[in-house]
Design a protein around this motif. Structure first.
Motif, mmCIF file in Angstrom:
data_model
loop_
_atom_site.group_PDB
_atom_site.id
_atom_site.type_symbol
_atom_site.label_atom_id
_atom_site.label_comp_id
_atom_site.label_asym_id
_atom_site.label_seq_id
_atom_site.Cartn_x
_atom_site.Cartn_y
_atom_site.Cartn_z
ATOM 1 N N ASP A 41 0.842 -1.189 0.000
ATOM 2 C CA ASP A 41 0.000 0.000 0.000
ATOM 3 C C ASP A 41 0.883 1.247 0.000
ATOM 4 N N VAL A 42 0.241 2.406 -0.009
ATOM 5 C CA VAL A 42 0.984 3.663 -0.138
ATOM 6 C C VAL A 42 1.959 3.868 1.013
ATOM 7 N N LEU A 43 1.515 3.619 2.246
ATOM 8 C CA LEU A 43 2.380 3.850 3.404
ATOM 9 C C LEU A 43 3.567 2.892 3.406
ATOM 10 N N SER A 44 3.319 1.621 3.053
ATOM 11 C CA SER A 44 4.408 0.648 3.013
ATOM 12 C C SER A 44 5.411 0.992 1.917
ATOM 13 N N THR A 45 4.899 1.476 0.783
ATOM 14 C CA THR A 45 5.777 1.879 -0.308
ATOM 15 C C THR A 45 6.642 3.059 0.099
ATOM 16 N N ARG A 46 6.049 4.019 0.793
ATOM 17 C CA ARG A 46 6.807 5.180 1.264
ATOM 18 C C ARG A 46 7.882 4.755 2.266
ATOM 19 N N ALA A 47 7.527 3.804 3.152
ATOM 20 C CA ALA A 47 8.487 3.331 4.150
ATOM 21 C C ALA A 47 9.666 2.628 3.475
ATOM 22 N N LEU A 48 9.371 1.826 2.464
ATOM 23 C CA LEU A 48 10.440 1.149 1.735
ATOM 24 C C LEU A 48 11.339 2.162 1.034
ATOM 25 N N ARG A 49 10.730 3.153 0.415
ATOM 26 C CA ARG A 49 11.484 4.178 -0.302
ATOM 27 C C ARG A 49 12.441 4.895 0.655
ATOM 28 N N GLU A 50 11.965 5.252 1.835
ATOM 29 C CA GLU A 50 12.800 5.948 2.810
ATOM 30 C C GLU A 50 13.949 5.055 3.285
ATOM 31 N N ALA A 51 13.637 3.753 3.488
ATOM 32 C CA ALA A 51 14.676 2.824 3.949
ATOM 33 C C ALA A 51 15.774 2.677 2.903
ATOM 34 N N LEU A 52 15.396 2.588 1.638
ATOM 35 C CA LEU A 52 16.395 2.426 0.583
ATOM 36 C C LEU A 52 17.233 3.687 0.412
ATOM 37 N N ARG A 53 16.608 4.834 0.526
ATOM 38 C CA ARG A 53 17.365 6.080 0.447
ATOM 39 C C ARG A 53 18.378 6.178 1.574
ATOM 40 N N HIS A 54 17.977 5.728 2.761
ATOM 41 C CA HIS A 54 18.907 5.742 3.895
ATOM 42 C C HIS A 54 20.081 4.811 3.628
ATOM 43 N N LEU A 55 19.802 3.619 3.089
ATOM 44 C CA LEU A 55 20.858 2.628 2.887
ATOM 45 C C LEU A 55 21.893 3.079 1.860
ATOM 46 N N CYS A 56 21.474 3.861 0.868
ATOM 47 C CA CYS A 56 22.453 4.296 -0.133
ATOM 48 C C CYS A 56 23.114 5.621 0.242
ATOM 49 N N SER A 57 22.709 6.201 1.369
ATOM 50 C CA SER A 57 23.329 7.434 1.840
ATOM 51 C C SER A 57 24.597 7.104 2.629
ATOM 52 N N PRO A 58 25.480 8.080 2.831
ATOM 53 C CA PRO A 58 26.678 7.822 3.646
ATOM 54 C C PRO A 58 26.341 7.303 5.044
ATOM 55 N N ALA A 59 25.252 7.812 5.640
ATOM 56 C CA ALA A 59 24.867 7.348 6.979
ATOM 57 C C ALA A 59 24.443 5.887 6.971
ATOM 58 N N GLY A 60 23.930 5.408 5.848
ATOM 59 C CA GLY A 60 23.477 4.019 5.752
ATOM 60 C C GLY A 60 24.504 3.083 5.158
ATOM 61 N N GLY A 61 25.697 3.603 4.866
ATOM 62 C CA GLY A 61 26.758 2.746 4.360
ATOM 63 C C GLY A 61 27.023 2.872 2.880
ATOM 64 N N SER A 62 26.356 3.811 2.204
ATOM 65 C CA SER A 62 26.552 4.023 0.756
ATOM 66 C C SER A 62 26.439 2.718 -0.023
ATOM 67 N N LYS A 63 25.368 1.981 0.224
ATOM 68 C CA LYS A 63 25.162 0.706 -0.436
ATOM 69 C C LYS A 63 24.944 0.883 -1.940
ATOM 70 N N CYS A 64 25.263 -0.151 -2.679
ATOM 71 C CA CYS A 64 24.935 -0.236 -4.103
ATOM 72 C C CYS A 64 23.609 -0.987 -4.191
ATOM 73 N N ILE A 65 22.567 -0.325 -4.671
ATOM 74 C CA ILE A 65 21.225 -0.909 -4.710
ATOM 75 C C ILE A 65 20.770 -1.045 -6.154
ATOM 76 N N VAL A 66 20.324 -2.247 -6.511
ATOM 77 C CA VAL A 66 19.747 -2.511 -7.831
ATOM 78 C C VAL A 66 18.358 -3.069 -7.628
ATOM 79 N N LEU A 67 17.370 -2.438 -8.247
ATOM 80 C CA LEU A 67 15.998 -2.940 -8.134
ATOM 81 C C LEU A 67 15.349 -3.007 -9.501
ATOM 82 N N SER A 68 14.433 -3.945 -9.651
ATOM 83 C CA SER A 68 13.665 -4.052 -10.890
ATOM 84 C C SER A 68 12.253 -3.558 -10.646
#
Length: 261
Positions: A177-204
């Motif tokens: 749903d919309v809220l879950s999608t927003r939560a996922l989006r925020e989590a992925l943005r955090h993970l690819c940020s310097p604070a989240g470890g600058s992860k390399c993320i690939v999604l389809s």
């Protein structure tokens, strides 16, 4: 960093019908896909259903051997040493695959132990990920009966439990749903940020809105081939269109198909 070059994969098609009929030709799932995904960025594989996105991610994860091409994950050749490459990756597949009789915590800790973490470290990682993904109320509940969003969070935490540098996600917003999608989006943005470890993320994904809002770099796949890549703005410029949906139709299916759409 993940680098895929000239990937090719075909599957045999089971013969049906009367004895003596010719065996049907193999199905070409991926004909020529290549991309580079760098650390600290979210790279999106955008294409229609059946374009070859899932097969490509499975080859990158070492779950399916390519018939041709090369895949490197942090300098490791996936086809030569898939286990070493997989240790550098967290994979969230199209099926969440949770153990329904285990709690969210038990699912996460079990996978941590499979990756070689000791029990105390595994428990600590479960707590940290629950905080990051805003799922602390779920930790002690059995995953049986979880909503799609709750299942996604638990599966993502499980994929991240060994703190991989590279993350693969296949259609991660399906059924959310919309809220879950927003939560996922925020989590992925955090993970690819310097604070989240600058992860390399690939999604389809085949959802234009999600790709436009989330991805830093987009690979357009159609008919099992990479047909274009760049930022959303660059793809629009390449196609001469003003928005991503029109750009995608033009790039993936050609100008005539874009005009009909």
């Amino acid at each position: 960093m993940i680098r895929a070059e000239a990937l090719h994969k075909r599957f045999a098609v089971a013969a049906k019908g009367l004895f003596g009929r010719r065996r049907p030709p193999p199905l070409v799932a991926v004909a020529d896909v290549g991309f580079t995904a760098t650390n600290g960025l979210i790279t999106g594989l955008l294409g229609p259903n059946g374009a070859g996105k899932t097969t490509t991610l499975r080859m990158v994860a070492g779950l399916v051997l390519p018939d041709g091409g090369r895949i490197d994950v942090d300098g490791i050749d996936v086809t030569r040493d898939p286990q070493a490459a997989l240790r550098c990756m967290g994979v969230l597949g199209d099926g969440r695959g949770l153990y329904p009789r285990l709690s969210a915590r038990e699912n996460i800790v079990y996978y941590a132990r499979l990756h070689g973490l000791d029990r105390d470290t595994a428990q600590a990682r479960a707590e940290t990920l629950a905080e990051t993904l805003d799922m602390k109320p779920l930790l002690e509940r059995r995953t049986e009966g979880f909503s799609q969003g709750e299942r996604m969070k638990t599966a993502l935490a499980r994929a991240l439990v060994h703190d991989p540098a590279n993350i693969l996600l296949d259609e991660p917003t399906n059924g959310l749903d919309v809220l879950s999608t927003r939560a996922l989006r925020e989590a992925l943005r955090h993970l690819c940020s310097p604070a989240g470890g600058s992860k390399c993320i690939v999604l389809s994904s085949h959802v234009m809105q999600e790709v436009e809002r989330l991805c830093d770099h987009v690979i357009v796949i159609a008919g099992g081939r990479t047909v274009a890549e760049g930022t959303v703005a660059q793809l629009c410029e390449q196609s001469g269109e003003s928005d991503l949906e029109e750009a995608f139709v033009t790039l993936a299916f050609g100008t005539q198909q874009g005009a009909r759409a």
